[in-house]
Scaffold this active site. Sequence first.
Site, PDB file in Angstrom:
ATOM      1  N   PRO A   1      37.818  42.833  38.345  1.00  0.00           N
ATOM      2  CA  PRO A   1      36.539  42.509  39.006  1.00  0.00           C
ATOM      3  C   PRO A   1      36.350  41.099  39.257  1.00  0.00           C
ATOM      4  O   PRO A   1      36.858  40.164  39.041  1.00  0.00           O
ATOM      5  CB  PRO A   1      35.761  42.355  37.436  1.00  0.00           C
ATOM      6  CG  PRO A   1      37.029  43.388  36.470  1.00  0.00           C
ATOM      7  CD  PRO A   1      38.243  43.035  37.041  1.00  0.00           C
TER       8      PRO A   1
ATOM      9  N   ARG B   1      33.033  33.356  46.348  1.00  0.00           N
ATOM     10  CA  ARG B   1      32.864  33.094  44.808  1.00  0.00           C
ATOM     11  C   ARG B   1      33.580  31.760  44.761  1.00  0.00           C
ATOM     12  O   ARG B   1      34.735  31.691  44.588  1.00  0.00           O
ATOM     13  CB  ARG B   1      33.720  34.310  44.138  1.00  0.00           C
ATOM     14  CG  ARG B   1      33.512  34.111  42.523  1.00  0.00           C
ATOM     15  CD  ARG B   1      34.546  34.967  41.959  1.00  0.00           C
ATOM     16  NE  ARG B   1      34.540  34.869  40.548  1.00  0.00           N
ATOM     17  CZ  ARG B   1      35.624  35.479  39.859  1.00  0.00           C
ATOM     18  NH1 ARG B   1      36.560  36.038  40.324  1.00  0.00           N
ATOM     19  NH2 ARG B   1      35.372  35.235  38.508  1.00  0.00           N
TER      20      ARG B   1
ATOM     21  N   TYR C   1      38.188  29.062  43.046  1.00  0.00           N
ATOM     22  CA  TYR C   1      39.253  30.105  43.642  1.00  0.00           C
ATOM     23  C   TYR C   1      39.847  30.010  45.145  1.00  0.00           C
ATOM     24  O   TYR C   1      40.452  30.815  45.403  1.00  0.00           O
ATOM     25  CB  TYR C   1      38.386  31.535  43.330  1.00  0.00           C
ATOM     26  CG  TYR C   1      38.110  31.724  42.005  1.00  0.00           C
ATOM     27  CD1 TYR C   1      39.120  32.121  41.200  1.00  0.00           C
ATOM     28  CD2 TYR C   1      36.624  32.164  41.633  1.00  0.00           C
ATOM     29  CE1 TYR C   1      38.938  32.377  39.612  1.00  0.00           C
ATOM     30  CE2 TYR C   1      36.418  32.074  40.176  1.00  0.00           C
ATOM     31  CZ  TYR C   1      37.527  32.187  39.297  1.00  0.00           C
ATOM     32  OH  TYR C   1      37.224  32.388  38.015  1.00  0.00           O
TER      33      TYR C   1
ATOM     34  N   LEU D   1      44.653  32.972  40.470  1.00  0.00           N
ATOM     35  CA  LEU D   1      44.171  31.742  41.253  1.00  0.00           C
ATOM     36  C   LEU D   1      43.970  30.460  40.714  1.00  0.00           C
ATOM     37  O   LEU D   1      44.615  29.612  41.205  1.00  0.00           O
ATOM     38  CB  LEU D   1      42.960  32.156  42.287  1.00  0.00           C
ATOM     39  CG  LEU D   1      43.137  33.372  43.012  1.00  0.00           C
ATOM     40  CD1 LEU D   1      42.008  34.298  43.069  1.00  0.00           C
ATOM     41  CD2 LEU D   1      43.592  33.086  44.335  1.00  0.00           C
ATOM     42  N   SER D   2      43.205  30.394  39.687  1.00  0.00           N
ATOM     43  CA  SER D   2      43.116  29.264  39.060  1.00  0.00           C
ATOM     44  C   SER D   2      43.890  29.089  37.869  1.00  0.00           C
ATOM     45  O   SER D   2      44.679  29.833  37.531  1.00  0.00           O
ATOM     46  CB  SER D   2      41.540  29.351  38.550  1.00  0.00           C
ATOM     47  OG  SER D   2      41.348  30.154  37.493  1.00  0.00           O
TER      48      SER D   2
ATOM     49  N   ARG E   1      41.003  25.395  31.866  1.00  0.00           N
ATOM     50  CA  ARG E   1      39.751  25.976  32.124  1.00  0.00           C
ATOM     51  C   ARG E   1      39.106  26.255  30.619  1.00  0.00           C
ATOM     52  O   ARG E   1      39.383  25.634  29.674  1.00  0.00           O
ATOM     53  CB  ARG E   1      39.334  27.295  32.941  1.00  0.00           C
ATOM     54  CG  ARG E   1      39.837  26.935  34.456  1.00  0.00           C
ATOM     55  CD  ARG E   1      39.731  28.090  35.434  1.00  0.00           C
ATOM     56  NE  ARG E   1      38.349  28.434  35.440  1.00  0.00           N
ATOM     57  CZ  ARG E   1      37.993  29.610  35.951  1.00  0.00           C
ATOM     58  NH1 ARG E   1      38.721  30.458  36.452  1.00  0.00           N
ATOM     59  NH2 ARG E   1      36.563  29.831  35.992  1.00  0.00           N
TER      60      ARG E   1
HETATM   61  C1  DQA Z   1      41.157  34.564  37.512  1.00  0.00           C
HETATM   62  C2  DQA Z   1      40.967  33.795  36.146  1.00  0.00           C
HETATM   63  C3  DQA Z   1      40.014  34.733  35.071  1.00  0.00           C
HETATM   64  O1  DQA Z   1      39.767  33.656  33.873  1.00  0.00           O
HETATM   65  C4  DQA Z   1      38.676  34.923  35.990  1.00  0.00           C
HETATM   66  O2  DQA Z   1      37.842  35.734  34.923  1.00  0.00           O
HETATM   67  C5  DQA Z   1      38.834  35.655  37.153  1.00  0.00           C
HETATM   68  C6  DQA Z   1      40.066  35.128  38.099  1.00  0.00           C
HETATM   69  C7  DQA Z   1      42.141  33.999  38.296  1.00  0.00           C
HETATM   70  O3  DQA Z   1      42.448  34.566  39.363  1.00  0.00           O
HETATM   71  O4  DQA Z   1      42.161  32.612  38.503  1.00  0.00           O
HETATM   72  O5  DQA Z   1      38.118  36.543  37.628  1.00  0.00           O
HETATM   73  O6  DQA Z   1      41.818  35.808  36.905  1.00  0.00           O
END
Ligand code: DQA
Length: 148
Positions: free
Chosen positions: A10, A18, A23, A102-103, A108
């Site tokens: 999602p 976004r 990201y 990505l993050s 976080r």
């Molecule tokens: C994510 C990290 C998740 O916590 C977040 O809800 C995302 C992206 C990432 O790629 O950093 O939608 O999976």
Amino acid sequence: MARVLLLNGPNLNLLGSREPGVYGADTLESIEKRAAELAREAGHELVAFQSNAEAELIGRIHGAAAAGISFLIFNPAALTHTSIALRDALLAVRLPFVEVHLSNTHAREPFRRHSYFSDIAAGVITGLGAFGYELAVRAAVRHLAKPS
Ligand code: DQA
């Protein structure tokens, strides 16, 4: 030649616009294109699918073997932290996968530190932005080269 499935969960369709500070600026389309190129260079085919719906992701996982997929690269996005159903789908089909974020989910909010996937993944790549997907393709290629 093997077939790899790149699966994104999602809100990842919004990459590029976004929260770019979190990201990055790359779009999902450019990430998918680059991943497919890298796989092709290594002699494999990469197909990509993104959905905002858990059921559709589960459906793709269930259908993966029939679609000739032998390895998955998966960013479950927010479903990382909630979805036992997706975890169970991966356990059911027993296909190897690399989890990508990505993050850096560990740097976080506390609720992002737990993943329902990390302990059953072949590996986890987190915090390296779009480059993480490139590394995941390399991991897939290495895995596919190993005798089964
Ligand atoms: C994510 C990290 C998740 O916590 C977040 O809800 C995302 C992206 C990432 O790629 O950093 O939608 O999976």
